[in-house]
Design a protein around this motif. Structure first.
Motif, mmCIF file in Angstrom:
data_model
loop_
_atom_site.group_PDB
_atom_site.id
_atom_site.type_symbol
_atom_site.label_atom_id
_atom_site.label_comp_id
_atom_site.label_asym_id
_atom_site.label_seq_id
_atom_site.Cartn_x
_atom_site.Cartn_y
_atom_site.Cartn_z
ATOM 1 N N SER A 1 0.981 -1.283 -0.013
ATOM 2 C CA SER A 1 -0.109 0.079 0.053
ATOM 3 C C SER A 1 0.906 1.278 -0.031
ATOM 4 C CB SER A 1 -1.046 -0.091 1.236
ATOM 5 O OG SER A 1 -0.343 0.090 2.508
ATOM 6 N N ARG B 1 -4.505 9.664 2.990
ATOM 7 C CA ARG B 1 -5.370 8.194 2.395
ATOM 8 C C ARG B 1 -4.239 7.349 1.951
ATOM 9 N NH1 ARG B 1 -8.804 11.040 -2.349
ATOM 10 N NH2 ARG B 1 -6.662 12.223 -2.553
ATOM 11 N N THR B 2 -4.945 6.176 2.169
ATOM 12 C CA THR B 2 -4.013 4.999 1.978
ATOM 13 C C THR B 2 -4.702 4.037 0.698
ATOM 14 O OG1 THR B 2 -3.145 4.698 4.174
ATOM 15 C CG2 THR B 2 -2.946 2.903 2.806
ATOM 16 N N GLN B 3 -3.833 3.737 -0.317
ATOM 17 C CA GLN B 3 -4.230 3.005 -1.320
ATOM 18 C C GLN B 3 -3.650 1.529 -1.398
ATOM 19 O OE1 GLN B 3 -6.900 3.290 -3.580
ATOM 20 N NE2 GLN B 3 -6.324 1.408 -4.145
ATOM 21 N N GLU C 1 -13.808 -5.768 3.364
ATOM 22 C CA GLU C 1 -13.581 -4.199 3.409
ATOM 23 C C GLU C 1 -12.293 -4.116 2.662
ATOM 24 O OE1 GLU C 1 -14.640 -5.928 6.099
ATOM 25 O OE2 GLU C 1 -16.109 -4.932 6.910
ATOM 26 N N ALA C 2 -11.275 -5.120 3.009
ATOM 27 C CA ALA C 2 -10.065 -4.932 2.052
ATOM 28 C C ALA C 2 -9.943 -5.305 0.640
ATOM 29 C CB ALA C 2 -9.075 -6.036 2.803
ATOM 30 N N ASP D 1 -11.393 -2.175 -0.968
ATOM 31 C CA ASP D 1 -10.190 -1.012 -0.978
ATOM 32 C C ASP D 1 -9.459 -1.385 -2.375
ATOM 33 O OD1 ASP D 1 -8.455 1.099 -0.560
ATOM 34 O OD2 ASP D 1 -7.366 -0.123 0.827
ATOM 35 N N TYR D 2 -9.168 -2.641 -2.624
ATOM 36 C CA TYR D 2 -8.145 -3.204 -3.403
ATOM 37 C C TYR D 2 -8.813 -2.969 -4.831
ATOM 38 C CZ TYR D 2 -4.702 -6.132 -5.612
ATOM 39 O OH TYR D 2 -3.645 -6.562 -6.572
ATOM 40 N N THR E 1 -17.228 -0.314 -3.398
ATOM 41 C CA THR E 1 -17.782 -0.061 -2.133
ATOM 42 C C THR E 1 -18.134 -1.416 -1.350
ATOM 43 O OG1 THR E 1 -20.043 -0.316 -2.963
ATOM 44 C CG2 THR E 1 -18.850 1.932 -3.011
#
Length: 247
Positions: free
Chosen positions: A70, A77-79, A191-192, A195-196, A200
Motif C-alpha cells: 500500500s 489516504r491509503t491505497q 472491506e480490504a 479497497d483493493y 464499495t
C-alpha cells in the motif's frame, strides 16, 4: 517484533514454495550457501513488515500467508496497490529502502536473506539472478493486467478476477490441476477487497452473493471458498485458461 520461527521449514527440500521461489533452480551447493544467510520471521495479521521509505536490511519470500502493498498519500489516504501471495518476493536488491508499506493481512512466515550477502550471491549465481528477473517480469505483467481489471471490468468481473488469481496461485503452489475443484480460504476481508478493487463494501458483498447464488463459487462462512469449475470462474472474470485477459 517479528519472531524467528519455523523449525519445520529448516530443510529447503521441504519448503512448500520451493518450486516457485527465487531459489527454485539452485543446485545443492547454491542452496547450502543460501542457507548460511537465511532466517525465518513470523508476523501476525495486521503487523507491518516494512514501511515505505524505510531501510531494508533483508529480502525474502512469503512462505505462508498473505501481505498487502500500500501507498499513503500526502493527505493521509491509503491505497492498496498489490497483494503478496506465497512465493512472492519482498524487497529489491540494489535499493536501500522499501517502495511501499508491506503489511501482513494474515499471520505469515517469511524466508528472509540478509540483503548484502544476497546481493553478493546474486552476482555470482546466475540461477538466482535469472529466477529473480523472471519473477520481476511476472510481477510487471500482473501489474499491467491489474490496471485492466480496475479500469475496464465490471464489479462482477473484478470480484471473479481476484478470486481466480488466488485460486490459480493455490493450485500452482499445491501442484493441483486447475481443472480440479479448488478450495481455499479467502485471505482478505470484504472491506480490504473493496479497497483493493475500488468498489464499495456493499457492491463487494452483493457480487459475492450473486456469484454464490449462480453456483460459480461455494461459500462457507465468509472466507472458505470452493471453486467447482475453474473455467466458469475464468469466464466470469473475462480471462482465458492461461491466465491472460481476453480481448
Amino acid at each position: 517484533m517479528p519472531q524467528a520461527i519455523a523449525a519445520d521449514l529448516q530443510d529447503c527440500g521441504d519448503c512448500p514454495i520451493r518450486h516457485r521461489a527465487v531459489c527454485a533452480r539452485c543446485e545443492t551447493d547454491e542452496l547450502e550457501r543460501l542457507d548460511q544467510i537465511k532466517y525465518y520471521r513470523s508476523y501476525e495479521a495486521g503487523q507491518t513488515i516494512v514501511w515505505s521509505g524505510e531501510p531494508m536490511d533483508f529480502v525474502g519470500s512469503l512462505v505462508r500467508g498473505i501481505a498487502t502493498l500500500s501507498q499513503t498519500m500526502e493527505d493521509g489516504r491509503t491505497q492498496m496497490v498489490g497483494l503478496l501471495l506465497p512465493s512472492d518476493f519482498v524487497g529489491r536488491p540494489g535499493r536501500r529502502g522499501a517502495a511501499y508499506d508491506v503489511v501482513a493481512t494474515t499471520d505469515l512466515v517469511m524466508c528472509c536473506f540478509r540483503k548484502v550477502p544476497f546481493e553478493e550471491m546474486m552476482a555470482r549465481t546466475p540461477h538466482i539472478a535469472q529466477r529473480l528477473l523472471e519473477m520481476t517480469l511476472d510481477e510487471l505483467d500482473a501489474a499491467r493486467e491489474w490496471m485492466l481489471v480496475l479500469g475496464r471490468k465490471t464489479a462482477r468481473e473484478k470480484i471473479a478476477s481476484l478470486l481466480s488469481i488466488i485460486a490459480r496461485r493455490d493450485a500452482t503452489l499445491n501442484l493441483r490441476a486447475q481443472d480440479a475443484k479448488i478450495v481455499f480460504d479467502l485471505p482478505l476481508t470484504r472491506e480490504a477487497m473493496a479497497d483493493y478493487l475500488g468498489l464499495t463494501l456493499e457492491t463487494v458483498s452483493r457480487q459475492i452473493s450473486a456469484l454464490k447464488r449462480d453456483g460459480v463459487i461455494v461459500l462457507e462462512g465468509k472466507r472458505h471458498v470452493t471453486i467447482p469449475d475453474f473455467e466458469r470462474l475464468l469466464d466470469e472474470a473475462g480471462d482465458d485458461s492461461d491466465g491472460g485477459f481476453l480481448s
